[in-house]
Design an enzyme around this catalytic site. Structure first.
Site, PDB file in Angstrom:
ATOM      1  N   GLU A  28       1.442   5.860   4.588  1.00  0.00           N
ATOM      2  CA  GLU A  28       0.514   6.037   5.678  1.00  0.00           C
ATOM      3  C   GLU A  28       0.505   7.169   5.652  1.00  0.00           C
ATOM      4  O   GLU A  28      -0.875   7.483   6.445  1.00  0.00           O
ATOM      5  CB  GLU A  28       1.613   5.770   6.809  1.00  0.00           C
ATOM      6  CG  GLU A  28       0.336   5.417   8.243  1.00  0.00           C
ATOM      7  CD  GLU A  28      -0.242   4.644   8.101  1.00  0.00           C
ATOM      8  OE1 GLU A  28      -0.453   3.443   7.223  1.00  0.00           O
ATOM      9  OE2 GLU A  28      -1.524   4.658   9.082  1.00  0.00           O
ATOM     10  N   HIS A  62      -9.093   7.349   5.627  1.00  0.00           N
ATOM     11  CA  HIS A  62      -7.830   6.589   5.931  1.00  0.00           C
ATOM     12  C   HIS A  62      -7.514   5.967   4.638  1.00  0.00           C
ATOM     13  O   HIS A  62      -6.519   6.420   3.891  1.00  0.00           O
ATOM     14  CB  HIS A  62      -8.009   5.845   6.526  1.00  0.00           C
ATOM     15  CG  HIS A  62      -6.762   5.606   7.165  1.00  0.00           C
ATOM     16  ND1 HIS A  62      -5.676   6.325   7.890  1.00  0.00           N
ATOM     17  CD2 HIS A  62      -5.669   4.670   7.455  1.00  0.00           C
ATOM     18  CE1 HIS A  62      -4.160   5.455   8.478  1.00  0.00           C
ATOM     19  NE2 HIS A  62      -4.633   4.241   7.699  1.00  0.00           N
ATOM     20  N   GLU A  63      -8.659   4.903   4.261  1.00  0.00           N
ATOM     21  CA  GLU A  63      -7.940   3.841   3.422  1.00  0.00           C
ATOM     22  C   GLU A  63      -8.123   5.090   1.995  1.00  0.00           C
ATOM     23  O   GLU A  63      -7.664   4.256   0.886  1.00  0.00           O
ATOM     24  CB  GLU A  63      -8.799   2.488   3.393  1.00  0.00           C
ATOM     25  CG  GLU A  63      -9.216   1.899   4.485  1.00  0.00           C
ATOM     26  CD  GLU A  63      -7.361   1.067   5.259  1.00  0.00           C
ATOM     27  OE1 GLU A  63      -7.103   1.337   4.239  1.00  0.00           O
ATOM     28  OE2 GLU A  63      -7.486   1.649   5.949  1.00  0.00           O
ATOM     29  N   HIS A 120      -4.552   5.263   0.787  1.00  0.00           N
ATOM     30  CA  HIS A 120      -3.973   4.526   0.622  1.00  0.00           C
ATOM     31  C   HIS A 120      -4.613   4.444  -0.557  1.00  0.00           C
ATOM     32  O   HIS A 120      -3.305   4.460  -2.081  1.00  0.00           O
ATOM     33  CB  HIS A 120      -3.963   3.335   1.162  1.00  0.00           C
ATOM     34  CG  HIS A 120      -3.540   3.428   2.754  1.00  0.00           C
ATOM     35  ND1 HIS A 120      -2.414   4.063   2.989  1.00  0.00           N
ATOM     36  CD2 HIS A 120      -3.993   3.274   4.359  1.00  0.00           C
ATOM     37  CE1 HIS A 120      -1.891   3.328   4.056  1.00  0.00           C
ATOM     38  NE2 HIS A 120      -3.204   3.146   5.251  1.00  0.00           N
TER      39      HIS A 120
HETATM   40 MG    MG Z   1      -3.031   3.073   7.221  1.00  0.00          MG
END
Ligand code: MG
Length: 497
Positions: free
Chosen positions: A291, A261-262, A265
């Site tokens: 996101e 997830h990160e 980003h």
């Molecule tokens: Mg996030």
């Protein structure tokens, strides 16, 4: 106008550099700072925030922005002036006393929330929430808005989006998700229990996480991975993107999918337009688009069957005792379990949206004066029964679970689900343009997707608004079709419904 624009650039680059220092101090606070450093850190951050506010609203910069806004700038220059004007307007319209009062109230309100959550007593937090809402609404009226007052809040996190536009879309999504979730839950299937909740030593988790990070294309010479209590990504600049995670030795998913997830980003931050470094053009366009990048990698790629066809053998090598008897189908099912749960941050990728849509509905009603703070807990529980068929046994597992409102963050929640909607629509388009994308993922080739994202999304920075970006990349406005199509095809297959 050339000399004015150069003078403007010089001033905003300094502002950017001050922001870099603030970001670094905040990152350090979450990762390395000893507990006793907190008081000094708060003062330093406060001092920098003051300097930054002073510079942003300095008569010289206000004058330059005024002149440049009136002139006929185009391209990146126009975007930079527009974006600085946006933050300058906000900063100028809210008087210093209100800023201070808000900051003090949210700081005390946050403490009250911590205690209220611990004791599971909403009453302890209610007066603070009332005060926070009152101050935030006062700020919203000073900033100004068209249509619903909620737009003043949403605009801070999803610039140029309106609740009149987004609201119906989210409502429709809710309508379509509830029966799908119901169908899945009715099967009573609890796939592959006991796969993820075994003992997984942190050291091996970290080694595997770092491997995935580098395979996905995260440049570790321009970024790093550390440990913090709450995982985040901090884009301190194109050459310095910092990710954090936390390792849970009795549950594999937390850090594994947290890192992916990160990383999503981080890939976005590393791909922002280098030719505009230090200016608003090189910033992400909105939280929703940000996101979309993390959720696409985490869920749509990272929880796909193809991804695990590639990675399961490697994971089994690291954890032979735990995983040698688990096959791809079983592992794929284990990382995609759907359940009706009370806590948003533990929710699967389908029901997560229902958690968000409830918060959106409630916070919108609160600021529009359609819901009283005293009625909030019951409205929350009623919403949980309506969308997931469950009744939170305590306020801590219900209305008090999230930190956001205690910090005054209203208008933030919908960006999570907007991220899912953007992600599905972007990925659908990527599939049209990249031949056998799924085949490539299966063979561990992530470069083609990353390169598509770089070209179409990352390098756009703030040049287009989120709405314009979606239209340009996919040829149509944001719709719930692609997210529903993705979720239905994936989960109907997994659960046989
Ligand atoms: Mg996030």
């Amino acid at each position: 106008m050339k000399s004015q624009y150069d003078a403007f650039l010089k001033l905003i680059t300094e502002l950017h550099d001050i922001g870099h220092a603030q970001g670094l101090l905040s990152w350090d606070q979450e990762t390395n700072m000893p507990a006793k450093g907190a008081a000094q850190r708060a003062r330093s951050l406060g001092a920098l925030a003051g300097i930054s506010h002073e510079r942003l609203t300095s008569p010289r910069l206000v004058e330059l922005v005024g002149e440049l806004s009136e002139s006929s700038l185009s391209g990146d220059a126009a975007v930079n002036v527009r974006e600085i004007k946006r933050s300058q307007d906000r900063a100028l319209k809210i008087p210093r006393e209100l800023v201070v009062e808000l900051s003090e109230t949210t700081s005390l309100g946050h403490e009250a929330w911590v205690e209220a959550r611990e004791k599971s007593q909403f009453d302890l937090f209610a007066p603070w929430l009332t005060k926070i809402l009152e101050l935030q609404k006062r700020a919203a009226h000073l900033i100004g808005f068209e249509g619903s007052i909620y737009n003043a809040f949403l605009d801070e996190y999803e610039p140029y989006a309106t609740t009149e536009e987004v609201g119906p879309l989210l409502k429709e999504l809710n309508h379509r998700l509830v029966p799908l979730v119901q169908k899945i839950l009715d099967t009573g299937t609890r796939p592959a229990e006991g796969v993820l909740d075994q003992v997984y030593p942190a050291e091996q988790q970290e080694a595997f996480g770092r491997q995935v990070l580098s395979d996905l294309g995260f440049n570790t010479e321009a970024g790093r991975l550390d440990v913090s209590v709450h995982p985040f990504c901090s884009g301190l600049g194109l050459g310095d993107v910092r990710l954090t995670t936390r390792y849970n030795e009795s549950y594999l998913s937390d850090s594994l999918f947290g890192i992916i997830h990160e990383c999503g980003h981080g890939l976005y931050e590393q791909g922002l337009p280098a030719d505009a470094d230090g200016t608003p053009v090189a910033r992400s366009v909105s939280l929703g688009i940000h996101e979309s990048q993390s959720r696409m990698w985490e869920n749509m790629i990272g929880r796909s069957r193809g991804f695990w066809e590639h990675y399961l053998p490697q994971l089994q090598q690291r954890f032979p005792k735990q995983l040698s008897r688990v096959d791809v189908d079983e592992f794929y099912a284990a990382v995609n379990q759907v359940s009706a749960s009370f806590i948003r941050v533990e929710a699967d990728e389908i029901t997560y949206n229902l958690h968000i849509l409830l918060r959106f509905e409630l916070e919108k009603a609160l600021v529009e004066d359609d819901l009283a703070v005293s009625d909030l807990p019951e409205a929350w529980n009623e919403g949980m029964r309506r969308s997931l068929g469950i009744d939170p046994p305590t306020a801590a597992q219900g209305v008090l679970q999230d930190v956001h409102w205690s910090f005054g963050l209203i208008g933030y929640f919908p960006t999570y689900t907007l991220g899912n909607l953007y992600a599905a629509q972007f990925l659908h388009q990527a599939r049209q343009e990249i031949a056998d994308l799924d085949e490539r993922v299966r063979s561990g080739d992530f470069a083609s997707l990353l390169s598509w994202l770089r070209t179409n999304i990352h390098s756009s920075g703030s040049r287009l608004t989120a709405t314009e970006l979606v239209k340009q990349v996919t040829g149509e406005p944001l719709t719930s079709e692609y997210l529903m199509e993705y979720l239905e095809s994936k989960y109907c297959g997994l659960y046989g419904v």
